[in-house]
Design a protein around this motif. Structure first.
Motif, PDB file in Angstrom:
ATOM      1  N   ASP A   5       0.812  -1.219   0.000  1.00 31.80           N
ATOM      2  CA  ASP A   5       0.000   0.000   0.000  1.00 31.80           C
ATOM      3  C   ASP A   5       0.845   1.268   0.000  1.00 31.80           C
ATOM      4  OD1 ASP A   5      -2.394  -1.400  -0.021  1.00 31.80           O
ATOM      5  OD2 ASP A   5      -2.481  -1.533   2.154  1.00 31.80           O
ATOM      6  N   MET A   6       1.992   1.217  -0.607  1.00 28.70           N
ATOM      7  CA  MET A   6       2.903   2.351  -0.582  1.00 28.70           C
ATOM      8  C   MET A   6       2.270   3.620  -1.163  1.00 28.70           C
ATOM      9  SD  MET A   6       6.760   2.356  -1.953  1.00 28.70           S
ATOM     10  CE  MET A   6       7.737   3.809  -2.012  1.00 28.70           C
ATOM     11  N   GLY A   7       1.509   3.500  -2.223  1.00 23.45           N
ATOM     12  CA  GLY A   7       0.890   4.657  -2.856  1.00 23.45           C
ATOM     13  C   GLY A   7      -0.195   5.307  -2.026  1.00 23.45           C
ATOM     14  N   ARG A   8      -0.778   4.568  -1.108  1.00 21.71           N
ATOM     15  CA  ARG A   8      -1.839   5.098  -0.260  1.00 21.71           C
ATOM     16  C   ARG A   8      -1.319   5.753   1.012  1.00 21.71           C
ATOM     17  NH1 ARG A   8      -5.671   0.967   1.545  1.00 21.71           N
ATOM     18  NH2 ARG A   8      -6.793   2.806   2.245  1.00 21.71           N
ATOM     19  N   ALA A   9      -0.047   5.604   1.285  1.00 23.28           N
ATOM     20  CA  ALA A   9       0.518   6.074   2.552  1.00 23.28           C
ATOM     21  C   ALA A   9       0.477   7.591   2.659  1.00 23.28           C
ATOM     22  CB  ALA A   9       1.957   5.599   2.697  1.00 23.28           C
ATOM     23  N   GLU A  10       0.020   8.075   3.811  1.00 21.43           N
ATOM     24  CA  GLU A  10       0.056   9.507   4.095  1.00 21.43           C
ATOM     25  C   GLU A  10       1.490   9.923   4.424  1.00 21.43           C
ATOM     26  OE1 GLU A  10      -2.602  10.246   7.319  1.00 21.43           O
ATOM     27  OE2 GLU A  10      -4.384   9.976   6.082  1.00 21.43           O
ATOM     28  N   GLN A  11       2.127   9.125   5.253  1.00 19.33           N
ATOM     29  CA  GLN A  11       3.509   9.355   5.656  1.00 19.33           C
ATOM     30  C   GLN A  11       4.197   8.009   5.733  1.00 19.33           C
ATOM     31  OE1 GLN A  11       3.595  11.430   9.448  1.00 19.33           O
ATOM     32  NE2 GLN A  11       4.327  13.246   8.409  1.00 19.33           N
ATOM     33  N   MET A  12       5.520   8.061   5.790  1.00 20.66           N
ATOM     34  CA  MET A  12       6.272   6.832   5.979  1.00 20.66           C
ATOM     35  C   MET A  12       7.496   7.117   6.830  1.00 20.66           C
ATOM     36  SD  MET A  12       7.910   6.322   2.125  1.00 20.66           S
ATOM     37  CE  MET A  12       7.079   4.823   2.005  1.00 20.66           C
ATOM     38  N   VAL A  13       7.944   6.084   7.499  1.00 20.41           N
ATOM     39  CA  VAL A  13       9.186   6.141   8.263  1.00 20.41           C
ATOM     40  C   VAL A  13      10.123   5.164   7.595  1.00 20.41           C
ATOM     41  CG1 VAL A  13      10.287   5.752  10.493  1.00 20.41           C
ATOM     42  CG2 VAL A  13       7.966   6.672  10.403  1.00 20.41           C
ATOM     43  N   ILE A  14      11.290   5.657   7.210  1.00 24.74           N
ATOM     44  CA  ILE A  14      12.295   4.774   6.621  1.00 24.74           C
ATOM     45  C   ILE A  14      13.434   4.634   7.613  1.00 24.74           C
ATOM     46  CG2 ILE A  14      11.665   5.200   4.219  1.00 24.74           C
ATOM     47  CD1 ILE A  14      13.950   7.212   4.048  1.00 24.74           C
ATOM     48  N   ILE A  15      13.964   3.441   7.692  1.00 20.87           N
ATOM     49  CA  ILE A  15      15.047   3.154   8.636  1.00 20.87           C
ATOM     50  C   ILE A  15      16.260   2.720   7.835  1.00 20.87           C
ATOM     51  CG2 ILE A  15      15.763   1.749  10.604  1.00 20.87           C
ATOM     52  CD1 ILE A  15      12.722   1.358  11.162  1.00 20.87           C
ATOM     53  N   GLY A  16      17.377   3.387   8.058  1.00 17.30           N
ATOM     54  CA  GLY A  16      18.606   3.077   7.346  1.00 17.30           C
ATOM     55  C   GLY A  16      19.626   4.162   7.586  1.00 17.30           C
ATOM     56  N   ASN A  17      20.501   4.383   6.583  1.00 20.02           N
ATOM     57  CA  ASN A  17      21.505   5.435   6.723  1.00 20.02           C
ATOM     58  C   ASN A  17      21.918   5.940   5.342  1.00 20.02           C
ATOM     59  OD1 ASN A  17      23.045   3.282   5.887  1.00 20.02           O
ATOM     60  ND2 ASN A  17      24.046   2.997   7.845  1.00 20.02           N
ATOM     61  N   MET A  18      22.580   7.085   5.339  1.00 17.82           N
ATOM     62  CA  MET A  18      23.040   7.681   4.088  1.00 17.82           C
ATOM     63  C   MET A  18      24.260   6.921   3.587  1.00 17.82           C
ATOM     64  SD  MET A  18      21.094  10.241   3.165  1.00 17.82           S
ATOM     65  CE  MET A  18      22.068  11.181   2.016  1.00 17.82           C
ATOM     66  N   ASP A  19      24.323   6.790   2.263  1.00 17.34           N
ATOM     67  CA  ASP A  19      25.464   6.176   1.603  1.00 17.34           C
ATOM     68  C   ASP A  19      25.752   7.026   0.367  1.00 17.34           C
ATOM     69  OD1 ASP A  19      27.492   4.507   0.773  1.00 17.34           O
ATOM     70  OD2 ASP A  19      26.157   2.922   0.052  1.00 17.34           O
ATOM     71  N   GLY A  20      26.643   7.980   0.508  1.00 23.91           N
ATOM     72  CA  GLY A  20      26.906   8.922  -0.578  1.00 23.91           C
ATOM     73  C   GLY A  20      25.726   9.867  -0.729  1.00 23.91           C
ATOM     74  N   ASN A  21      25.159   9.937  -1.945  1.00 21.98           N
ATOM     75  CA  ASN A  21      24.027  10.819  -2.204  1.00 21.98           C
ATOM     76  C   ASN A  21      22.687  10.100  -2.095  1.00 21.98           C
ATOM     77  OD1 ASN A  21      25.749  12.963  -2.754  1.00 21.98           O
ATOM     78  ND2 ASN A  21      25.913  12.416  -4.911  1.00 21.98           N
ATOM     79  N   VAL A  22      22.694   8.892  -1.577  1.00 26.71           N
ATOM     80  CA  VAL A  22      21.490   8.064  -1.527  1.00 26.71           C
ATOM     81  C   VAL A  22      21.255   7.603  -0.091  1.00 26.71           C
ATOM     82  CG1 VAL A  22      20.482   5.906  -2.365  1.00 26.71           C
ATOM     83  CG2 VAL A  22      21.890   7.265  -3.888  1.00 26.71           C
TER      84      VAL A  22
END
Length: 145
Positions: A98-115
């Motif tokens: 249901d990614m397209g229906r999401a009002e907000q999201m929390v992503i967990i990870g870290n930066m790697d260069g520009n991504v």
């Protein structure tokens, strides 16, 4: 020593071990700027970033790269954090349903260069309870043989 003292010490030792193990896995909520600064200083700790998908006026997700026939475990999208910064996010797992229906999201990870390399996605979808009304799906009658 009494058996109750030994059991009590074992329970305390287990509780301390649980607290120590969960304390090392904790990550913090930040924006993309803080995540980028952490990566530049060599901090590889995972962080939580709250944001919204970049969408057009009709509600379609923009800059989404996902081709399940080519690689079902590669998803790229643009996320806008709470400070308005857009960031490319790469998630090496299947696209959430249901990614397209999401009002907000929390992503967990870290930066790697520009991504931002995402390890986990948590979606906040629109509430089923709007204006005090409960949405019910109509049950289909069963076919009788």
């Amino acid at each position: 020593m009494k058996k109750t003292h030994i059991i009590g010490l074992i329970i305390i030792a287990i509780a301390v071990a649980i607290l120590v193990s969960t304390g090392t896995e904790a990550s913090t909520y930040v924006d993309f700027s803080v995540a980028e600064n952490m990566a530049k200083t060599g901090d590889k700790d995972q962080v939580h970033v709250v944001g919204k998908l970049k969408k057009d006026a009709t509600g379609n997700i923009q800059d989404l790269v996902y081709n399940p026939t080519l690689d079902a475990n590669h998803l790229e999208f643009m996320l806008i954090d709470n400070n308005g910064r857009e960031q490319k996010v790469v998630y090496n797992a299947p696209k959430p349903q249901d990614m397209g229906r999401a009002e907000q999201m929390v992503i967990i990870g870290n930066m790697d260069g520009n991504v931002f390399k995402c390890e986990k996605i948590l979606l906040k979808c629109p509430s089923k309870y709007q204006d005090g009304k409960v949405e019910f799906k109509e049950a289909k009658p069963e076919k009788q043989s």
